[in-house]
Design an enzyme around this catalytic site. Structure first.
Site, PDB file in Angstrom:
ATOM      1  N   HIS A  28       5.361  -8.754  -6.551  1.00  0.00           N
ATOM      2  CA  HIS A  28       5.657  -8.194  -8.138  1.00  0.00           C
ATOM      3  C   HIS A  28       4.722  -9.201  -8.981  1.00  0.00           C
ATOM      4  O   HIS A  28       4.204  -9.086  -9.775  1.00  0.00           O
ATOM      5  CB  HIS A  28       7.130  -8.232  -8.442  1.00  0.00           C
ATOM      6  CG  HIS A  28       7.825  -6.786  -7.714  1.00  0.00           C
ATOM      7  ND1 HIS A  28       8.802  -7.003  -6.713  1.00  0.00           N
ATOM      8  CD2 HIS A  28       7.668  -5.783  -7.554  1.00  0.00           C
ATOM      9  CE1 HIS A  28       9.440  -6.329  -6.340  1.00  0.00           C
ATOM     10  NE2 HIS A  28       8.663  -5.138  -6.736  1.00  0.00           N
ATOM     11  N   GLN A  34      -0.613  -2.667  -3.000  1.00  0.00           N
ATOM     12  CA  GLN A  34      -1.179  -1.990  -1.970  1.00  0.00           C
ATOM     13  C   GLN A  34       0.034  -1.742  -0.720  1.00  0.00           C
ATOM     14  O   GLN A  34      -0.285  -1.006   0.201  1.00  0.00           O
ATOM     15  CB  GLN A  34      -2.393  -2.503  -1.381  1.00  0.00           C
ATOM     16  CG  GLN A  34      -3.021  -2.148  -0.369  1.00  0.00           C
ATOM     17  CD  GLN A  34      -3.703  -2.782   0.689  1.00  0.00           C
ATOM     18  OE1 GLN A  34      -4.674  -3.670   0.215  1.00  0.00           O
ATOM     19  NE2 GLN A  34      -3.748  -2.694   2.116  1.00  0.00           N
ATOM     20  N   LYS A  35       0.989  -2.577  -0.933  1.00  0.00           N
ATOM     21  CA  LYS A  35       2.012  -2.551   0.212  1.00  0.00           C
ATOM     22  C   LYS A  35       2.489  -0.844   0.250  1.00  0.00           C
ATOM     23  O   LYS A  35       2.872  -0.545   1.242  1.00  0.00           O
ATOM     24  CB  LYS A  35       3.365  -3.478  -0.242  1.00  0.00           C
ATOM     25  CG  LYS A  35       4.015  -3.974   0.924  1.00  0.00           C
ATOM     26  CD  LYS A  35       4.828  -3.165   1.798  1.00  0.00           C
ATOM     27  CE  LYS A  35       6.340  -3.395   1.427  1.00  0.00           C
ATOM     28  NZ  LYS A  35       6.962  -2.607   0.969  1.00  0.00           N
TER      29      LYS A  35
END
Ligand code: PAF
Length: 282
Positions: free
Chosen positions: A37, A148-149
């Site tokens: 984050h 992108q996770k």
């Protein structure tokens, strides 16, 4: 850093910013913040005049048997880590304000929401798309930042933004990993003891896919079979899916092409994890 829990002060903040021609970046989160984050926040800080981080554990994206109540929450720690990053406002609404009594209008995402997470977690992306649209409408950012996770989520959100003509740039940040390869996730704090070690199985299987692709293997089925072998050797992990898909449509591919993506989901002990990698074809 302003801490806003109500919708109208959040709107007023954004209205002031827009009047002053300031570019607003939103990083939507469910809290329990980690370096993944924070890397998005830093990127927003670099690219925008004002940065807003939303913290809202969205009940509508959890199924009835999922971990909504157990989902990690740590507001005090979140504030501590955001302070030094120069975040201008945190928007942390109550569920009752986001979904007031009688709320019943939903965003129904298209076919990208159907496979993988969509199959394993029916209704999940309907909840995600609905809350993301609400957050975008409330915060009115110029850009919104996603990791992108959550690859499938990012595709669903990008499609929604395009289909519904929202004038917002969707910026995607890379996956941030622990030294041993485990992708950072708020749920990692739930990995206890041996489960933490076993969780490496997700990134190991993706590394295998990368290695095979780099060595010239193009048969997606063969690569997936090798990925599955890695899961089969880890008794603490229960594989949900291992797939190689087209980066846009998220449909399975037979042959690797430019931008094919390998995605995995597995339960390690009680914790469900996801991970992915974009397979480079040279
Ligand atoms: O990725 C997340 O944390 C959530 O799915 C999001 C985008 C904040 C929506 O609740």
């Amino acid at each position: 850093m302003e801490w806003l829990t109500q919708i109208s002060p959040m709107r007023a903040f954004s209205a002031r910013a827009r009047r002053a021609a300031q570019r607003v970046g939103l990083v939507p989160t469910m809290g329990a913040l980690h370096e993944g984050h924070l890397s998005l926040v830093r990127r927003a800080r670099d690219q925008c005049d004002l940065v807003v981080v939303s913290i809202f554990v969205n009940p509508t994206q959890f199924g009835p048997t999922e971990d909504y109540r157990r989902y990690p929450r740590n507001a005090e720690q979140d504030v501590k880590v955001l302070g030094p990053l120069g975040v201008d406002a945190v928007f942390a609404p109550e569920a009752g304000d986001v979904y007031p009594p009688g709320f019943d209008t939903w965003v129904e995402p298209g076919p990208e929401a159907e496979p993988m997470e969509g199959e394993s977690r029916p209704g999940h992306f309907r909840g995600v798309a609905t809350v993301v649209l609400k957050l975008l409408n409330i915060v009115q950012p110029h850009a919104a930042y996603f990791g992108q996770k959550d690859y499938q989520q990012m595709v669903v959100v990008r499609r929604m933004v395009s289909d519904l003509n929202l004038e917002i740039d969707i910026v995607v940040g890379p996956i941030v990993r622990e030294k041993d390869g485990l992708a950072l996730s708020s749920r990692n704090v739930c990995l206890k003891g041996e489960d933490r070690k076993a969780a490496r199985v997700l990134s190991c299987s993706l590394k295998k896919a990368e290695t095979l692709a780099a060595s010239g293997e193009r048969d997606a089925e063969k690569i997936v079979a090798e990925m599955k072998k890695i899961f089969a050797a880890e008794p603490r992990a229960q594989l949900d899916y291992a797939e190689i898909v087209d980066s846009e449509s998220l449909q399975s591919v037979k042959q690797l092409g430019p931008g094919s993506v390998a995605l995995v989901a597995a339960r390690v002990g009680p914790t469900r994890l996801i991970d992915n990698t974009i397979l480079e074809i040279t």
